[in-house]
Every structure is written in structure tokens, then in C-alpha cells.
Design a protein around this motif. Structure first.
Motif, PDB file in Angstrom:
ATOM      1  N   TYR A 253       0.851  -1.186   0.000  1.00 48.79           N
ATOM      2  CA  TYR A 253       0.000   0.000   0.000  1.00 48.79           C
ATOM      3  C   TYR A 253       0.889   1.240   0.000  1.00 48.79           C
ATOM      4  O   TYR A 253       1.908   1.274   0.705  1.00 48.79           O
ATOM      5  CB  TYR A 253      -0.851   0.055   1.266  1.00 48.79           C
ATOM      6  N   ASP A 254       0.489   2.270  -0.724  1.00 45.33           N
ATOM      7  CA  ASP A 254       1.102   3.583  -0.548  1.00 45.33           C
ATOM      8  C   ASP A 254       0.698   4.106   0.825  1.00 45.33           C
ATOM      9  O   ASP A 254      -0.405   3.823   1.306  1.00 45.33           O
ATOM     10  CB  ASP A 254       0.630   4.562  -1.631  1.00 45.33           C
ATOM     11  N   SER A 255       1.567   4.881   1.455  1.00 41.16           N
ATOM     12  CA  SER A 255       1.291   5.359   2.810  1.00 41.16           C
ATOM     13  C   SER A 255       0.040   6.231   2.866  1.00 41.16           C
ATOM     14  O   SER A 255      -0.733   6.156   3.834  1.00 41.16           O
ATOM     15  CB  SER A 255       2.492   6.117   3.356  1.00 41.16           C
ATOM     16  N   ASP A 256      -0.201   7.056   1.832  1.00 38.90           N
ATOM     17  CA  ASP A 256      -1.386   7.912   1.876  1.00 38.90           C
ATOM     18  C   ASP A 256      -2.665   7.095   1.655  1.00 38.90           C
ATOM     19  O   ASP A 256      -3.749   7.486   2.111  1.00 38.90           O
ATOM     20  CB  ASP A 256      -1.286   9.055   0.865  1.00 38.90           C
ATOM     21  N   ALA A 257      -2.553   5.947   1.005  1.00 41.68           N
ATOM     22  CA  ALA A 257      -3.708   5.060   0.871  1.00 41.68           C
ATOM     23  C   ALA A 257      -4.072   4.472   2.234  1.00 41.68           C
ATOM     24  O   ALA A 257      -5.257   4.372   2.590  1.00 41.68           O
ATOM     25  CB  ALA A 257      -3.393   3.944  -0.116  1.00 41.68           C
ATOM     26  N   VAL A 258      -3.067   4.101   3.004  1.00 38.91           N
ATOM     27  CA  VAL A 258      -3.308   3.569   4.350  1.00 38.91           C
ATOM     28  C   VAL A 258      -3.892   4.660   5.245  1.00 38.91           C
ATOM     29  O   VAL A 258      -4.817   4.418   6.030  1.00 38.91           O
ATOM     30  CB  VAL A 258      -2.010   3.008   4.960  1.00 38.91           C
ATOM     31  N   ASP A 259      -3.359   5.889   5.122  1.00 33.51           N
ATOM     32  CA  ASP A 259      -3.881   7.012   5.914  1.00 33.51           C
ATOM     33  C   ASP A 259      -5.382   7.172   5.690  1.00 33.51           C
ATOM     34  O   ASP A 259      -6.157   7.336   6.648  1.00 33.51           O
ATOM     35  CB  ASP A 259      -3.175   8.313   5.535  1.00 33.51           C
ATOM     36  N   LEU A 260      -5.793   7.133   4.429  1.00 37.56           N
ATOM     37  CA  LEU A 260      -7.209   7.314   4.109  1.00 37.56           C
ATOM     38  C   LEU A 260      -8.040   6.151   4.628  1.00 37.56           C
ATOM     39  O   LEU A 260      -9.134   6.351   5.181  1.00 37.56           O
ATOM     40  CB  LEU A 260      -7.399   7.456   2.595  1.00 37.56           C
ATOM     41  N   ALA A 261      -7.534   4.938   4.500  1.00 35.31           N
ATOM     42  CA  ALA A 261      -8.274   3.756   4.962  1.00 35.31           C
ATOM     43  C   ALA A 261      -8.500   3.806   6.470  1.00 35.31           C
ATOM     44  O   ALA A 261      -9.594   3.495   6.955  1.00 35.31           O
ATOM     45  CB  ALA A 261      -7.519   2.490   4.582  1.00 35.31           C
ATOM     46  N   VAL A 262      -7.479   4.203   7.208  1.00 33.29           N
ATOM     47  CA  VAL A 262      -7.606   4.297   8.661  1.00 33.29           C
ATOM     48  C   VAL A 262      -8.581   5.410   9.031  1.00 33.29           C
ATOM     49  O   VAL A 262      -9.388   5.276   9.964  1.00 33.29           O
ATOM     50  CB  VAL A 262      -6.230   4.522   9.322  1.00 33.29           C
ATOM     51  N   ARG A 290      -4.114   5.700  -3.034  1.00 30.68           N
ATOM     52  CA  ARG A 290      -5.226   6.430  -2.416  1.00 30.68           C
ATOM     53  C   ARG A 290      -6.444   6.419  -3.340  1.00 30.68           C
ATOM     54  O   ARG A 290      -7.586   6.340  -2.865  1.00 30.68           O
ATOM     55  CB  ARG A 290      -4.779   7.862  -2.111  1.00 30.68           C
ATOM     56  N   VAL A 291      -6.205   6.512  -4.638  1.00 30.03           N
ATOM     57  CA  VAL A 291      -7.305   6.475  -5.605  1.00 30.03           C
ATOM     58  C   VAL A 291      -8.038   5.138  -5.528  1.00 30.03           C
ATOM     59  O   VAL A 291      -9.271   5.081  -5.619  1.00 30.03           O
ATOM     60  CB  VAL A 291      -6.772   6.720  -7.036  1.00 30.03           C
ATOM     61  N   ASP A 292      -7.314   4.049  -5.332  1.00 30.96           N
ATOM     62  CA  ASP A 292      -7.940   2.726  -5.190  1.00 30.96           C
ATOM     63  C   ASP A 292      -8.860   2.694  -3.971  1.00 30.96           C
ATOM     64  O   ASP A 292      -9.966   2.138  -4.021  1.00 30.96           O
ATOM     65  CB  ASP A 292      -6.869   1.640  -5.045  1.00 30.96           C
ATOM     66  N   VAL A 293      -8.380   3.276  -2.869  1.00 35.99           N
ATOM     67  CA  VAL A 293      -9.190   3.305  -1.650  1.00 35.99           C
ATOM     68  C   VAL A 293     -10.436   4.155  -1.867  1.00 35.99           C
ATOM     69  O   VAL A 293     -11.554   3.779  -1.464  1.00 35.99           O
ATOM     70  CB  VAL A 293      -8.368   3.818  -0.451  1.00 35.99           C
ATOM     71  N   GLU A 294     -10.280   5.296  -2.509  1.00 33.51           N
ATOM     72  CA  GLU A 294     -11.429   6.158  -2.808  1.00 33.51           C
ATOM     73  C   GLU A 294     -12.435   5.416  -3.686  1.00 33.51           C
ATOM     74  O   GLU A 294     -13.649   5.499  -3.471  1.00 33.51           O
ATOM     75  CB  GLU A 294     -10.974   7.437  -3.516  1.00 33.51           C
ATOM     76  N   SER A 295     -11.940   4.675  -4.664  1.00 27.09           N
ATOM     77  CA  SER A 295     -12.814   3.952  -5.583  1.00 27.09           C
ATOM     78  C   SER A 295     -13.584   2.842  -4.861  1.00 27.09           C
ATOM     79  O   SER A 295     -14.713   2.514  -5.248  1.00 27.09           O
ATOM     80  CB  SER A 295     -11.994   3.342  -6.722  1.00 27.09           C
ATOM     81  N   ALA A 296     -12.985   2.290  -3.838  1.00 30.98           N
ATOM     82  CA  ALA A 296     -13.620   1.194  -3.108  1.00 30.98           C
ATOM     83  C   ALA A 296     -14.592   1.683  -2.039  1.00 30.98           C
ATOM     84  O   ALA A 296     -15.400   0.893  -1.535  1.00 30.98           O
ATOM     85  CB  ALA A 296     -12.543   0.327  -2.450  1.00 30.98           C
ATOM     86  N   ARG A 297     -14.541   2.951  -1.740  1.00 36.91           N
ATOM     87  CA  ARG A 297     -15.315   3.471  -0.601  1.00 36.91           C
ATOM     88  C   ARG A 297     -16.818   3.284  -0.784  1.00 36.91           C
ATOM     89  O   ARG A 297     -17.528   2.905   0.156  1.00 36.91           O
ATOM     90  CB  ARG A 297     -14.985   4.948  -0.391  1.00 36.91           C
ATOM     91  N   GLU A 298     -17.321   3.526  -1.992  1.00 41.00           N
ATOM     92  CA  GLU A 298     -18.763   3.397  -2.223  1.00 41.00           C
ATOM     93  C   GLU A 298     -19.227   1.955  -2.002  1.00 41.00           C
ATOM     94  O   GLU A 298     -20.252   1.703  -1.355  1.00 41.00           O
ATOM     95  CB  GLU A 298     -19.111   3.858  -3.639  1.00 41.00           C
ATOM     96  N   GLY A 299     -18.453   1.000  -2.539  1.00 42.66           N
ATOM     97  CA  GLY A 299     -18.802  -0.398  -2.341  1.00 42.66           C
ATOM     98  C   GLY A 299     -18.711  -0.809  -0.892  1.00 42.66           C
ATOM     99  O   GLY A 299     -19.523  -1.607  -0.402  1.00 42.66           O
TER     100      GLY A 299
END
Length: 405
Positions: A253-262, A290-299
């Protein structure tokens, strides 16, 4: 590659993080009891989705590794007869695992007789039995009082386990659904085994109100038990819970992707597993961004709404739904009963039964007198999404009795 996340109720993730303190305390409990010393049993408390069931399963694995016998079940709103049947069946199985019948000592035979007596008191007409030909022990576990009977049987099984240099751990999930009499009986039985220094313990998991319920059942419960509270994971543990399962599949994971997930999950273990699962299905390559996490948020939110949250709302009556919607309007924190009543344009006394019903259903708990909070993290946000408008059902007025002529 297979998805390494497990967003299922009670399913153990690939790694368990942030619970070292509780597992260490459980190991200490077992080892002290095995040495004939006393130690407080445990009831783990916390909101839905924090991993209580997962932790209880981990306790079971630890106990098996220590050669303890495990009696485990999920409590439900059953009457005392069903509770007695469950306990009798589990105790019989534990006794047979502790010692094959062909090698029973006098203590083992006595324990078997007491279990038979305990089972017989369930149904003296004989429509239910343990299906073994062991004569009941007269004067033991046949008092007709659940507390006295369970105490007799736990002491008898504990003495037999002690003789075998083994132990017995009773692990019960959803403890808040035990009746007052059942909880009181368990506490009473464990109290006696502690006095006898027997290797028997009761470890449960339940919603936050269980500490108060245990204290109400027996005043000495607070001295007999530890009540460790588990909550969301801290930042470091939450990051590890998300990234380590992926690392096992050689995905980063990119660190900013983890930040958003948490940030999205607030560190709640179940939410981390659900978001991780959705991200895994969405992302096309490593590292996850981070874009992957954003894309998964709706689901992720749709899945929680359709299962984790909705299954609880669907059990509520219109008035119970309105009460929870009014609470959500006031915000995520514990809400005062009078404030909820004000939003609903009612008196607190009118809504008292509704509030009590929601607590009894496990949808609310009382962190302090006069206040109630949701047992599910983020349930306030879900209520605002699922019930956009607060609709308060009309109170059904009783028709006056007709006068007899």
C-alpha cells in the motif's frame, strides 16, 4: 491471488493485532489456576465490530494449547431449561475428553453422576436425556435451583479435572443475552470453584452493559472478574491490520492510501476487513493507491449498509426506528433520554419502554445513568442515510371500556 481479508462475523483475520494485553492476561489466568492459585476470570466488553468474538476464539486456541477442555457457545435468549441442556451436553463431552469412560476414577464417576443429576433436573419426565446410563447422584445438582445445581456440577467436574492435571474453560459469546438467573448461576458457580482453588474459569464476551449486569446479578462479580474493554485499534495497529494481510500476498500500500483507509474506518477491526476486501477487489496492481481506496469506498459503505447495519435496523419496530433516528440526529455520542424525547416531541416517560426494548435487543447500551449510545460504531451515520426523515408513529390510544347497562 485470493483476497486475504475476512469481513465475516467472528471470522479470524490472517493476523490479530492490538490484543496482546488481553491474550497475555488470559494465559496468566490459565497458568495460575493450573498451579492451584486463584485469579480473576474475564468478561471482555466492547461495541460490535471490535473483534470480541475473534478474541474469544483466540482464547480457545490458547486454552487448547495449554491442554484445557473448552465449553464454548453463543448465548441467546433461551429459558433456563435450554441453558441447562446446553451446559449438561457440553459438560458430558468435556468429561469424556478428560478421561475415557473405561479409565474413570472415583472422582470421574462422581462427576458423571452429578452431571446426570443436573441433566435429570432439566426434565424429570425423561423426554430429554444425555443418552448415557450413568445413575444420578442424589443430593447433588438436584436442588431445582439453577445456581446451586450449576455450582455442584462445576465443582465436581473441576475436582476431576484437577485430578487429571487439566482445566475447564467455559467461553461464552454474547453474554448480555444470558438471563439474570443464568448469569447469576455462572457467577455463583465460578465463585465456589475459586474458593476451592479448582482449575475452572468462565470467560465471556459481550456488549458494554455486561459489566453492570454482572454486578447487578452478584455484588461480588466486580471482585471475581476482570472486565477488559476493547475498542478500535490505535493508528499503528490499524495500519498493520490492513497492510500485513496484503504483504502476505506480496502486495503493498502507498502510505497515503493507508492514511485514508484508517481515517474511513476509524480503526475498527471489522471495518478494516471490509474496506480491505473491497479495495482488494477494486485495485488492479501493486502498490495500492489512495485512488484505489477512494474507488472502493462506495462499495464498502454499500456492503456495510446492506449487511452489518441493515440487519439490525430490520429488527426494529417503527417506534424503535424513530427513537434511533432521533438519537442519530443528535450526533454520534451517548444521548440523554430527555433530549431524544424532545426531538420526538414526547415525554421521557412515554419513551422509556422503547429505550429499554432497544437495550434488551442489544442495539443500545447505557454508558452512564440517563444516557444511551449505539452498540454499533457509525450507526448514527447509517440511520441518517437509511431514514432521511424522522417519522414518529402515532400513539395508539386505548379505547374506553364500554359501560354495561
Amino acid at each position: 491471488m485470493s483476497n486475504p481479508y475476512t469481513p465475516n462475523a467472528g471470522a479470524s483475520p490472517d493476523i490479530i493485532v492490538g490484543r496482546d494485553e488481553q491474550t497475555k492476561a488470559f494465559r496468566t489466568l490459565l497458568r495460575r489456576l493450573a498451579r492451584g492459585r486463584t485469579h480473576q476470570s474475564m468478561i471482555v466488553t466492547g461495541l460490535r465490530g471490535v473483534g470480541k468474538t475473534v478474541l474469544l476464539n483466540e482464547f480457545a486456541e490458547i486454552a487448547r494449547a495449554e491442554r484445557w477442555e473448552i465449553l464454548e457457545f453463543e448465548a441467546s435468549k433461551h429459558d433456563d431449561t435450554k441453558f441447562r441442556q446446553t451446559m449438561a451436553s457440553l459438560l458430558k463431552a468435556a468429561l469424556l475428553r478428560l478421561s475415557p469412560r473405561a479409565r474413570w476414577t472415583e472422582r470421574a464417576k462422581r462427576a458423571a453422576s452429578v452431571i446426570s443429576s443436573f441433566a435429570l433436573s432439566v426434565d424429570q419426565q425423561g423426554t430429554w436425556s444425555l443418552a448415557w446410563d450413568v445413575e444420578a447422584a442424589e443430593g447433588h445438582a438436584d436442588h431445582g435451583d439453577l445456581g446451586l445445581d450449576l455450582t455442584d456440577v462445576l465443582v465436581a467436574v473441576g475436582e476431576m479435572a484437577q485430578e487429571r492435571e487439566r482445566g475447564v474453560a467455559i467461553l461464552i459469546d454474547e453474554v448480555q443475552f444470558l438471563s439474570t438467573r443464568q448469569l447469576e448461576a455462572l457467577i455463583q458457580g465460578i465463585h465456589k470453584t475459586v474458593q476451592r482453588r479448582l482449575p475452572v474459569t468462565f470467560v465471556g464476551a459481550g456488549l458494554p452493559q455486561i459489566a453492570e449486569l454482572a454486578g447487578d446479578a452478584k455484588s461480588y462479580a466486580e471482585r471475581l472478574f476482570q472486565f477488559p474493554k476493547i475498542d478500535s485499534l490505535d493508528d499503528e495497529d490499524a495500519r498493520e491490520a490492513l497492510t500485513e494481510p496484503a504483504a502476505g500476498e506480496e502486495v503493498a500500500y502507498d502510505s497515503d492510501a493507508v492514511d485514508l483507509a484508517v481515517e474511513i474506518t476509524q480503526g475498527y477491526p471489522y471495518f478494516l476487513q471490509e474496506l480491505g476486501y473491497q479495495v482488494w477487489e477494486t485495485a488492479e496492481k501493486s502498490p495500492i493507491t489512495r485512488v484505489d481506496v477512494e474507488s472502493a469506498r462506495e462499495g464498502y459503505e454499500a456492503k456495510l449498509d446492506a449487511s452489518f447495519f441493515r440487519v439490525r435496523l430490520d429488527r426494529a419496530t417503527p417506534l424503535q426506528t424513530a427513537y434511533m433516528r432521533a438519537m442519530a440526529e443528535l450526533g454520534p455520542n451517548a444521548q440523554k433520554a430527555s433530549e431524544v424525547a424532545r426531538v420526538m416531541n414526547r415525554e421521557s416517560t412515554q419513551l422509556g419502554p422503547t429505550r429499554a426494548e432497544l437495550i434488551d435487543m442489544g442495539l443500545l447500551y447505557t454508558p452512564e445513568h440517563g444516557f444511551a449510545a449505539f452498540t454499533v460504531p457509525d450507526f448514527d451515520k447509517f440511520m441518517l442515510r437509511a431514514v432521511p426523515t424522522l417519522v414518529i408513529p402515532e400513539v395508539q390510544k386505548r379505547r374506553p371500556k364500554s359501560k354495561k347497562s
